[in-house]
Design an enzyme around this catalytic site. Structure first.
Site, short mmCIF file in Angstrom:
data_model
loop_
_atom_site.label_atom_id
_atom_site.label_comp_id
_atom_site.label_asym_id
_atom_site.label_seq_id
_atom_site.Cartn_x
_atom_site.Cartn_y
_atom_site.Cartn_z
CG HIS A 219 -3.27 -1.43 -7.06
ND1 HIS A 219 -3.75 -0.76 -5.95
CD2 HIS A 219 -3.28 -2.73 -6.70
CE1 HIS A 219 -4.02 -1.62 -4.98
NE2 HIS A 219 -3.75 -2.83 -5.42
CD GLU B 234 -3.26 2.65 -5.64
OE1 GLU B 234 -4.28 2.02 -5.98
OE2 GLU B 234 -2.29 2.11 -5.12
NE ARG C 115 -4.31 -1.27 0.12
CZ ARG C 115 -4.45 -2.34 -0.66
NH1 ARG C 115 -3.49 -2.68 -1.50
NH2 ARG C 115 -5.57 -3.06 -0.63
#
Ligand code: 8YV
Length: 326
Positions: free
Chosen positions: A287, A269, A240
């Protein structure tokens, strides 16, 4: 009456078909992330919500959820996008999908571990650019992987899967975790446990972040900690963005405090700061750690199994939060 299950994003066709057979499933027609208002609106109508990492569900939103909402069956392993304390207090059970994306995420972490020191992405750009003038003894030199020390922060399932791969590439395994893993795993991986993260960071060639984002790990790799890493070291983050101070990372990469980074996750994000995009010694992925067709099917199956078990009155296999019984 079938229970109302609302999906916030488009899932695989086969998963959605099964959901419609079993439940009164409301699918996402456009696959657009929901706004906070839209999320509250669906939480007022749903018996079960199936959100993803793109749905931030905070205490205020949970407070406004309808009385029927009893389960949040999240599609993903990380649950940092949901306020778990608020869910518990509101009487909402939370489940996730661990295990089925371990190998896929470890593959992407390993790809970054290889790509950054060996300058794979730069090589691809050069090969296509027409600027490549042919082989040269000093062209595109990177750094060797074999024999290097890999420091894994967070030795859970994904951390261990990366360690297994890295051993195949001749790396030695070091790790920092809340506690040491079982001696049999340590022996299998010939892994060295570092209780003190700072001490480990000072000695690693490559550091891979693999812990969940929690109150305890947010900002773990602060400017001060990043500065402990040797100048020749590389950082890889597939966990993360919140765990690493992104602004400090961009600065230390720019000034040569560390040699490079491979990132699959970011603080905000889908925004990736220009300070990172402008750097050549960084590989940036959008991601995609768990983005395989097989993984997405397995995640969907897990969501369905969790919902069905919960509706049948059983403890869902992947329960993260048990609702507080009032
Ligand atoms: C998932 C992830 O695809 O599972 C996780 O924690 O980070 C991702 O790879 C995502 O969470 C889907 O919601």
């Amino acid at each position: 009456m079938k229970p109302k299950v609302i999906l916030t994003r488009k899932l695989s066709d086969s998963v959605e078909t099964r959901m419609r057979e079993l439940f009164d499933a409301e699918l996402s027609s456009d696959d657009q992330p929901l706004s906070a208002e839209q999320l509250v609106e669906v939480m007022q109508r749903a018996d079960v919500l199936v959100p993803t990492v793109t749905d931030k569900i905070d205490a205020e939103m949970l407070e406004q959820a309808g009385a029927n909402l009893k389960l949040i069956a999240s599609f993903g392993t990380g649950v940092d996008h949901i306020d778990l304390h608020a869910a518990k207090a509101k009487g909402v059970t939370v489940t996730n999908t661990p295990g089925v994306l371990t190998e896929d995420t470890a593959d992407v972490a390993m790809a970054l571990i290889l790509s950054v020191p060996r300058r794979i992405m730069e090589g691809d750009v050069r090969a296509r650019s027409g600027e490549w003038t042919g082989w040269s003894p000093t062209g595109m030199l990177g750094h060797r992987i074999n024999g290097k020390r890999l420091g894994i922060i967070g030795m859970g399932q994904i951390g261990q899967a990366i360690a297994r791969r890295a051993r195949g590439f001749g790396m030695s395994i070091h790790y920092h975790n809340r506690k040491a893993v079982h001696p049999s795993i340590e022996a299998e991986l010939e892994a060295t446990f570092w209780e003190d993260l700072d001490e480990m960071l000072r000695r690693m060639d490559i550091v891979s972040v693999n812990c969940p984002s929690t109150g305890a790990t947010e900002g773990l790799l602060s400017a001060e900690r990043l500065a402990l890493m040797p100048n020749h070291a590389y950082l890889v983050n597939t966990a993360r963005g919140e765990i690493v101070d992104e602004a400090a990372l961009a600065e230390i990469l720019k000034t040569g405090g560390i040699a490079g980074a491979g990132l699959d996750v970011y603080q905000n994000e889908p925004d990736i700061p220009y300070t990172l995009k402008d750097l050549k010694n960084v590989v940036l992925l959008p991601h995609i750690g768990s983005a395989t067709i097989e993984g997405r099917h397995a995640m969907g199956d897990k969501v369905i199994i969790n919902i069905q078990a919960f509706l049948d009155g059983h403890t869902p296999p992947d329960r993260v939060v048990a609702a507080m019984v009032s």
